[in-house]
Each structure stands twice: as C-alpha cells, then as structure tokens.
Design an enzyme around this catalytic site. Sequence first.
Site, PDB file in Angstrom:
ATOM      1  N   GLU A  91       0.824  -1.207   0.000  1.00  0.00           N
ATOM      2  CA  GLU A  91       0.000   0.000   0.000  1.00  0.00           C
ATOM      3  C   GLU A  91       0.860   1.260   0.000  1.00  0.00           C
ATOM      4  O   GLU A  91       1.954   1.247   0.547  1.00  0.00           O
ATOM      5  CB  GLU A  91      -0.816   0.067   1.298  1.00  0.00           C
ATOM      6  CG  GLU A  91      -1.730  -1.087   1.509  1.00  0.00           C
ATOM      7  CD  GLU A  91      -2.372  -1.028   2.886  1.00  0.00           C
ATOM      8  OE1 GLU A  91      -2.370   0.045   3.528  1.00  0.00           O
ATOM      9  OE2 GLU A  91      -2.877  -2.072   3.313  1.00  0.00           O
ATOM     10  N   CYS A 332      -2.348   1.781   8.538  1.00  0.00           N
ATOM     11  CA  CYS A 332      -1.327   0.917   7.929  1.00  0.00           C
ATOM     12  C   CYS A 332      -1.784  -0.522   7.791  1.00  0.00           C
ATOM     13  O   CYS A 332      -2.147  -1.158   8.771  1.00  0.00           O
ATOM     14  CB  CYS A 332      -0.077   0.864   8.803  1.00  0.00           C
ATOM     15  SG  CYS A 332       0.578   2.439   9.203  1.00  0.00           S
TER      16      CYS A 332
HETATM   17  N1  SAH Z   1       7.584   0.845  11.484  1.00  0.00           N
HETATM   18  C1  SAH Z   1       7.648   2.256  11.507  1.00  0.00           C
HETATM   19  C2  SAH Z   1       6.851   2.949  10.421  1.00  0.00           C
HETATM   20  C3  SAH Z   1       5.519   2.393  10.034  1.00  0.00           C
HETATM   21  S1  SAH Z   1       4.126   2.702  11.047  1.00  0.00           S
HETATM   22  C4  SAH Z   1       7.269   2.788  12.876  1.00  0.00           C
HETATM   23  O1  SAH Z   1       6.993   1.986  13.748  1.00  0.00           O
HETATM   24  O2  SAH Z   1       7.343   3.978  13.087  1.00  0.00           O
HETATM   25  C5  SAH Z   1       3.823   4.431  10.978  1.00  0.00           C
HETATM   26  C6  SAH Z   1       3.203   4.971  12.242  1.00  0.00           C
HETATM   27  O3  SAH Z   1       1.831   4.568  12.390  1.00  0.00           O
HETATM   28  C7  SAH Z   1       3.918   4.481  13.488  1.00  0.00           C
HETATM   29  O4  SAH Z   1       4.046   5.541  14.398  1.00  0.00           O
HETATM   30  C8  SAH Z   1       2.959   3.446  14.004  1.00  0.00           C
HETATM   31  O5  SAH Z   1       3.171   3.173  15.346  1.00  0.00           O
HETATM   32  C9  SAH Z   1       1.627   4.094  13.687  1.00  0.00           C
HETATM   33  N2  SAH Z   1       0.470   3.199  13.714  1.00  0.00           N
HETATM   34  C10 SAH Z   1       0.378   1.906  13.375  1.00  0.00           C
HETATM   35  N3  SAH Z   1      -0.855   1.431  13.560  1.00  0.00           N
HETATM   36  C11 SAH Z   1      -1.584   2.477  14.011  1.00  0.00           C
HETATM   37  C12 SAH Z   1      -2.955   2.624  14.401  1.00  0.00           C
HETATM   38  N4  SAH Z   1      -3.799   1.606  14.344  1.00  0.00           N
HETATM   39  N5  SAH Z   1      -3.339   3.839  14.827  1.00  0.00           N
HETATM   40  C13 SAH Z   1      -2.473   4.886  14.891  1.00  0.00           C
HETATM   41  N6  SAH Z   1      -1.182   4.799  14.535  1.00  0.00           N
HETATM   42  C14 SAH Z   1      -0.742   3.605  14.113  1.00  0.00           C
END
Ligand code: SAH
Length: 348
Positions: A91, A332
């Site tokens: 995505e 994500c």
């Molecule tokens: N692996 C990296 C980047 C990908 S996730 C990281 O951990 O930063 C990008 C951001 O979205 C991260 O801050 C992650 O914690 C957040 N994220 C993932 N799932 C989420 C959700 N359900 N609600 C809000 N933020 C979320």
Amino acid sequence: MEDIREFSLSELEERIKELSEPSYRAGQIYGWLHKKHVGSFSDMSNISKVLREKLSDRYFITRLRKLEVLVSRIDGTRKYLFSLGDGNVIEAVLMRYHYGNSVCISSQVGCRMGCRFCASTLDGLVRNLTAAEMLSEVYAIEDDTGERVSNIVIMGSGEPLDNYDEVVRFLRMISDKDGLNISQRNITLSTCGIVPRIYELAKLRLQITLALSLHAPTQEKRLITMPIAKAYELSEVLEACRAYSEETGRRVTFEYAVVKDVNDSLEDAVRLSAMAAKLHAHINLIPVNPVRECGFSEPDQKKLMEFRDELLKHGSNVTIRREMGRDIDSACGQLRRRYIADAGLRAD
Ligand code: SAH
C-alpha cells in the site's frame, strides 16, 4: 537479471562503460527511469536499438501494477494498492496538504515488529522492498495523478530501519538532483526504535526528519504495546534520538498514538512532556486508528483535547495529526489485509 532502476547514476555509468558506450548515455537512461518513469526499454526513444537490446538482455525495470485506488470523499486522500513483480501487494497513500502532496510509502511487505495496535504486522514479514520498488511507489503515484510529489513519509507498512541498506539507497536516490530531487528536509522516516540503526543513520548526516514511534511515556507502558521495547529500553532509544539530533542538527518528532485507557492519562501527558523537553522534540498526537483484530480504541475528543492541553501547559510543542482518509481503511496495512482476505475468499 538485475533491476536497472536500483542503480545510482554513478553505478549506472560504470555499467554503461562496461558496454563500451559513452557515459552520457547513462545520464539519458537515468532520466528515462527516474524523471520520466518509463517501464520499458523500448520507450527510451533517444537510445539506439542496439543499446536498448543490450540493456534488456541484462536488466529489467521494476514496474508496480495498480490494483486499486480508493479516494476519500472527506479529504481527497488516495490510497493505492500495488502489486509487485512477484505478486506481493503493498500500500501507499497520497495525502494532499496546503504545502503540497505528501506520499506515505511502505518499506517492507508486512512487518515483524509486532506492535499491538498495528494491522501491518498481523501476518508477519514477507520480505524487504528494494529501493527501486520504493521509488516506484512514488513514481506511480505521480504518474497516476499527474501531480508533483513534494513530501515523503516512510510510515506505511514495514519498519524502515529493519531494511536499512535499501531504505538509505532510496533516500539518496529520491533526493538526488538527477532524479525527483525531493529535499531531504521534506522526508520523514518513522521508526519503532531500532537503536543501532539510529546511530548508523545519524552518522550519514542526511537532513531527513527522524520520527520515533514512542507511544508510551514509560518503559513499562511501552512494553505493553511494543515488543521492540524488550530489545531496546526506552532510555537507550531516547539517547539514540539525542545523538541523531546532535549529529544532524534536526529536531526529532515523537509520534504518540493515543489509546483509550492505556496511555491517555494526564500523568502520561506530564511524563511525555518532560521527555520531549529534554530533546526539544516535537510531539505528534494520533488518535489510535482502531483495527478490529487489535482491540484498542481511541479516546473521545474531550479526553484528547485535555491530553493535548496538558502537554501545552508544560510547554510542549505539539500537533494533533489530522486523520486522513478515515473512510478508506487508511490505517497501515488495513487495505492489504482486506485485499488478501477477499482474494482468499475468491479462491475458495
Ligand atoms: N515501522 C515504523 C513505520 C511504520 S508505522 C514505525 O513503527 O514507526 C507508521 C506509524 O503509524 C507508526 O508511528 C505506528 O506506530 C503508527 N500506527 C500503526 N498502527 C496504528 C494505528 N492503528 N493507529 C495509529 N497509529 C498507528
């Protein structure tokens, strides 16, 4: 066969030299690949047929196939589902802001970090993406909309620092003046906090913004939602962020997904604020996007505002991330999971 989109301009020059061709040809080919985004050697109209044949004998060009585009009726956010050469799907998201178009790219197929609120990691890691595939996410979106992309966030599926070499190659190439020439200051890399890689990245002194997915104000609380905290203590991660900031002169961002009854108390806000003050970090609050399988919910608006106000009261620099594309499964990994589940149903 190697992917020709994977080479930097100087690497391409070496390969062109090996074919006994003049080196300016490399510049022309690089332009076709990284400015015009062609998907086939036959489109390179100023390159001789003989050279095009030599190239296609040795190399292929990554192409992403657009499987689906979901357009948000709320804010025009476009969520793309692409298939890769090997049939895996990823995505990427285009968000339109007043300052320009921002693309959120995936860095891996799936993820192995296991954060409890995140849909991308539910089925584990399939594989790393190559730099060429990450570049192609951006190119495909520019081609689809006909609009220039000015900002990149590496915040889609995957942990970029778990795919360090290819992500660094991507960063150099996307900000390269011979390619899209996106300013490093307009690029954000988000990590759950892989400490040794943060130090390595700091040494490169790129001008990108580092965003730390903090999500908890203490080590104990972080352990509840983020397994990576077992490998690297919060204090070590913060120290690495300090090093990043000192080495690069860039202010770090803390991402904080606010989860109802988990990390949303005023006491949490006070701790978070103290942590940010030490690093002069910017705090980005994100109401957690509920993922069915994860069982977390977002705080109500009033609670979120109280949390933000507490941070402000303690002098923090804070923004609430505007939720984009809530109507199109924008958290994500959600779209990919739905697609795979539907494909499974179709196959049965
Ligand atoms: N692996 C990296 C980047 C990908 S996730 C990281 O951990 O930063 C990008 C951001 O979205 C991260 O801050 C992650 O914690 C957040 N994220 C993932 N799932 C989420 C959700 N359900 N609600 C809000 N933020 C979320």
